[in-house]
Write an enzyme that holds these catalytic residues in place. Structure first.
Site, PDB file in Angstrom:
ATOM      1  N   PRO A 181       1.962 -17.051 -52.444  1.00  0.00           N
ATOM      2  CA  PRO A 181       2.585 -17.316 -53.748  1.00  0.00           C
ATOM      3  C   PRO A 181       3.233 -16.079 -54.370  1.00  0.00           C
ATOM      4  O   PRO A 181       4.195 -16.197 -55.134  1.00  0.00           O
ATOM      5  CB  PRO A 181       1.417 -17.817 -54.615  1.00  0.00           C
ATOM      6  CG  PRO A 181       0.178 -17.437 -53.895  1.00  0.00           C
ATOM      7  CD  PRO A 181       0.512 -17.280 -52.450  1.00  0.00           C
ATOM      8  N   ASP A 187       8.345 -11.558 -43.079  1.00  0.00           N
ATOM      9  CA  ASP A 187       7.113 -10.995 -42.517  1.00  0.00           C
ATOM     10  C   ASP A 187       7.077  -9.537 -42.932  1.00  0.00           C
ATOM     11  O   ASP A 187       8.055  -8.802 -42.760  1.00  0.00           O
ATOM     12  CB  ASP A 187       7.047 -11.123 -40.995  1.00  0.00           C
ATOM     13  CG  ASP A 187       5.607 -10.921 -40.522  1.00  0.00           C
ATOM     14  OD1 ASP A 187       4.757 -11.795 -40.823  1.00  0.00           O
ATOM     15  OD2 ASP A 187       5.323  -9.881 -39.910  1.00  0.00           O
ATOM     16  N   PHE A 205       0.686  -7.237 -55.729  1.00  0.00           N
ATOM     17  CA  PHE A 205      -0.368  -7.848 -54.911  1.00  0.00           C
ATOM     18  C   PHE A 205      -0.657  -6.950 -53.715  1.00  0.00           C
ATOM     19  O   PHE A 205      -0.049  -5.890 -53.556  1.00  0.00           O
ATOM     20  CB  PHE A 205       0.035  -9.265 -54.460  1.00  0.00           C
ATOM     21  CG  PHE A 205       1.155  -9.308 -53.446  1.00  0.00           C
ATOM     22  CD1 PHE A 205       2.479  -9.172 -53.836  1.00  0.00           C
ATOM     23  CD2 PHE A 205       0.889  -9.493 -52.097  1.00  0.00           C
ATOM     24  CE1 PHE A 205       3.511  -9.213 -52.905  1.00  0.00           C
ATOM     25  CE2 PHE A 205       1.925  -9.542 -51.147  1.00  0.00           C
ATOM     26  CZ  PHE A 205       3.234  -9.398 -51.558  1.00  0.00           C
ATOM     27  N   TYR A 264      -1.435  -4.370 -51.070  1.00  0.00           N
ATOM     28  CA  TYR A 264      -1.696  -2.923 -51.062  1.00  0.00           C
ATOM     29  C   TYR A 264      -0.987  -2.188 -52.204  1.00  0.00           C
ATOM     30  O   TYR A 264      -1.027  -0.952 -52.240  1.00  0.00           O
ATOM     31  CB  TYR A 264      -1.247  -2.338 -49.718  1.00  0.00           C
ATOM     32  CG  TYR A 264      -1.990  -2.908 -48.525  1.00  0.00           C
ATOM     33  CD1 TYR A 264      -3.172  -2.322 -48.072  1.00  0.00           C
ATOM     34  CD2 TYR A 264      -1.520  -4.033 -47.843  1.00  0.00           C
ATOM     35  CE1 TYR A 264      -3.858  -2.834 -46.976  1.00  0.00           C
ATOM     36  CE2 TYR A 264      -2.197  -4.562 -46.746  1.00  0.00           C
ATOM     37  CZ  TYR A 264      -3.360  -3.957 -46.322  1.00  0.00           C
ATOM     38  OH  TYR A 264      -4.039  -4.467 -45.240  1.00  0.00           O
ATOM     39  N   HIS A 277      10.628  -3.148 -50.523  1.00  0.00           N
ATOM     40  CA  HIS A 277      11.054  -3.563 -49.185  1.00  0.00           C
ATOM     41  C   HIS A 277      11.584  -4.988 -49.201  1.00  0.00           C
ATOM     42  O   HIS A 277      12.580  -5.298 -48.577  1.00  0.00           O
ATOM     43  CB  HIS A 277       9.857  -3.428 -48.233  1.00  0.00           C
ATOM     44  CG  HIS A 277       8.595  -4.045 -48.765  1.00  0.00           C
ATOM     45  ND1 HIS A 277       8.123  -3.792 -50.034  1.00  0.00           N
ATOM     46  CD2 HIS A 277       7.724  -4.941 -48.234  1.00  0.00           C
ATOM     47  CE1 HIS A 277       7.018  -4.492 -50.233  1.00  0.00           C
ATOM     48  NE2 HIS A 277       6.760  -5.201 -49.159  1.00  0.00           N
ATOM     49  N   ARG A 278      10.917  -5.857 -49.976  1.00  0.00           N
ATOM     50  CA  ARG A 278      11.336  -7.268 -50.045  1.00  0.00           C
ATOM     51  C   ARG A 278      12.697  -7.373 -50.739  1.00  0.00           C
ATOM     52  O   ARG A 278      13.574  -8.117 -50.294  1.00  0.00           O
ATOM     53  CB  ARG A 278      10.264  -8.066 -50.817  1.00  0.00           C
ATOM     54  CG  ARG A 278      10.505  -9.570 -50.867  1.00  0.00           C
ATOM     55  CD  ARG A 278       9.239 -10.333 -51.140  1.00  0.00           C
ATOM     56  NE  ARG A 278       8.271 -10.117 -50.069  1.00  0.00           N
ATOM     57  CZ  ARG A 278       7.211  -9.279 -50.165  1.00  0.00           C
ATOM     58  NH1 ARG A 278       6.945  -8.650 -51.289  1.00  0.00           N
ATOM     59  NH2 ARG A 278       6.417  -9.087 -49.128  1.00  0.00           N
TER      60      ARG A 278
HETATM   61  P1  ITT Z   1       2.928 -15.693 -45.089  1.00  0.00           P
HETATM   62  O1  ITT Z   1       2.675 -15.336 -43.630  1.00  0.00           O
HETATM   63  O2  ITT Z   1       2.553 -17.101 -45.418  1.00  0.00           O
HETATM   64  O3  ITT Z   1       4.324 -15.333 -45.525  1.00  0.00           O
HETATM   65  P2  ITT Z   1       1.124 -13.476 -45.600  1.00  0.00           P
HETATM   66  O4  ITT Z   1       0.610 -12.813 -46.856  1.00  0.00           O
HETATM   67  O5  ITT Z   1       0.108 -13.788 -44.514  1.00  0.00           O
HETATM   68  O6  ITT Z   1       1.937 -14.796 -46.014  1.00  0.00           O
HETATM   69  P3  ITT Z   1       2.415 -11.561 -43.863  1.00  0.00           P
HETATM   70  O7  ITT Z   1       1.874 -12.086 -42.579  1.00  0.00           O
HETATM   71  O8  ITT Z   1       3.864 -11.153 -43.891  1.00  0.00           O
HETATM   72  O9  ITT Z   1       2.297 -12.602 -45.041  1.00  0.00           O
HETATM   73  O10 ITT Z   1       1.481 -10.350 -44.330  1.00  0.00           O
HETATM   74  C1  ITT Z   1       1.928  -9.509 -45.291  1.00  0.00           C
HETATM   75  C2  ITT Z   1       0.767  -8.706 -45.840  1.00  0.00           C
HETATM   76  O11 ITT Z   1       1.253  -7.364 -46.056  1.00  0.00           O
HETATM   77  C3  ITT Z   1       0.371  -9.232 -47.210  1.00  0.00           C
HETATM   78  O12 ITT Z   1      -0.656 -10.185 -47.132  1.00  0.00           O
HETATM   79  C4  ITT Z   1      -0.043  -7.951 -47.922  1.00  0.00           C
HETATM   80  O13 ITT Z   1      -1.365  -7.598 -47.564  1.00  0.00           O
HETATM   81  C5  ITT Z   1       0.915  -6.919 -47.344  1.00  0.00           C
HETATM   82  N1  ITT Z   1       2.150  -6.854 -48.168  1.00  0.00           N
HETATM   83  C6  ITT Z   1       3.372  -7.368 -47.876  1.00  0.00           C
HETATM   84  N2  ITT Z   1       4.228  -7.163 -48.872  1.00  0.00           N
HETATM   85  C7  ITT Z   1       3.542  -6.517 -49.824  1.00  0.00           C
HETATM   86  C8  ITT Z   1       3.868  -6.050 -51.103  1.00  0.00           C
HETATM   87  O14 ITT Z   1       5.064  -6.246 -51.637  1.00  0.00           O
HETATM   88  N3  ITT Z   1       2.931  -5.417 -51.796  1.00  0.00           N
HETATM   89  C9  ITT Z   1       1.697  -5.225 -51.294  1.00  0.00           C
HETATM   90  N4  ITT Z   1       1.280  -5.654 -50.109  1.00  0.00           N
HETATM   91  C10 ITT Z   1       2.207  -6.301 -49.373  1.00  0.00           C
END
Ligand code: ITT
Length: 193
Positions: free
Chosen positions: A11, A67, A148, A150, A176-177
């Site tokens: 989310p 991802d 959220f 890290y 990054h996003r």
């Molecule tokens: P989906 O696969 O359903 O998209 P997910 O949270 O499992 O959800 P990922 O496999 O891409 O997604 O894992 C990304 C993880 O990396 C996420 O759960 C965080 O722990 C970390 N992460 C990614 N983007 C982040 C951000 O903007 N800030 C902090 N941590 C981030």
């Protein structure tokens, strides 16, 4: 309006992507409840492709997947693609990472957030693939309540604040996003014409 399924169950990602793309003329919809891709890829891009493919298969809509993860220099890029599964909860992941870096001094705590995005058309063909990277350092303790994952231990380069101390709109300019999504937006501005 172009309708795209957002291939994620996170989310926080949905919220950030919606905020960054506001006014773009794209309607993002969520995947159905049975969306449960198995992320067996060896790279961020491979896993983004797997997620996008699954969302497209279930909806027959164009699909955008994210991802992402945190790559820490002193840990040779880990947790990387394993960021979501590094430990059982967001808090335990932070504790585990800080512990892994407990003997690493200031100046050697470099890290980057990576976000790979893959966009498929309604027929499941890759029409865009790209990534954004955001550079910083891992702090010595969590700080801040926003964002959220890290974010509380990621101190953004050229700033003293962690990502979790930035306001939502500040994170959404430099993350990054945001950087990956801006490339998708540039692509869509040409693709839609
Ligand atoms: P989906 O696969 O359903 O998209 P997910 O949270 O499992 O959800 P990922 O496999 O891409 O997604 O894992 C990304 C993880 O990396 C996420 O759960 C965080 O722990 C970390 N992460 C990614 N983007 C982040 C951000 O903007 N800030 C902090 N941590 C981030």
């Amino acid at each position: 309006m172009l309708k795209i399924v957002l291939a994620t169950s996170n989310p926080h990602k949905i919220e950030e992507i919606n905020a960054i793309t506001e006014g773009l003329g794209v309607e993002f919809v969520l995947p159905p409840k049975d969306f449960d891709p198995i992320e067996t890829g060896q790279t961020f891009e491979e896993n983004a492709f797997i997620k996008a493919q699954e969302a497209n298969r279930l909806t027959n809509l164009p699909a955008l997947a994210d991802d992402s993860g945190l790559c820490v220099d002193a840990l040779h890029g880990e947790p990387g693609i394993h960021s979501a599964r590094y430990a059982d909860s967001p808090q335990s992941r932070i504790i585990k990472l800080l512990d892994a870096l407990k003997d690493v001094q200031l100046g050697k705590r470099g890290a980057k957030f990576v976000c790979a995005m893959v966009l498929l058309d309604k027929d499941g063909e890759v029409i865009f693939s790209g990534r954004g990277e955001c550079f910083g350092q891992i702090g010595f303790e969590p700080k801040g309540e926003n964002g959220f994952g890290y974010d509380p231990i990621f101190v953004v380069n050229n700033d003293t604040k962690t990502m979790a101390e930035l306001l939502e709109n500040e994170k959404n300019k430099i993350s990054h996003r945001a950087l990956a999504l801006n490339k998708v937006i540039d692509f869509l501005s040409v693709y839609k014409k």
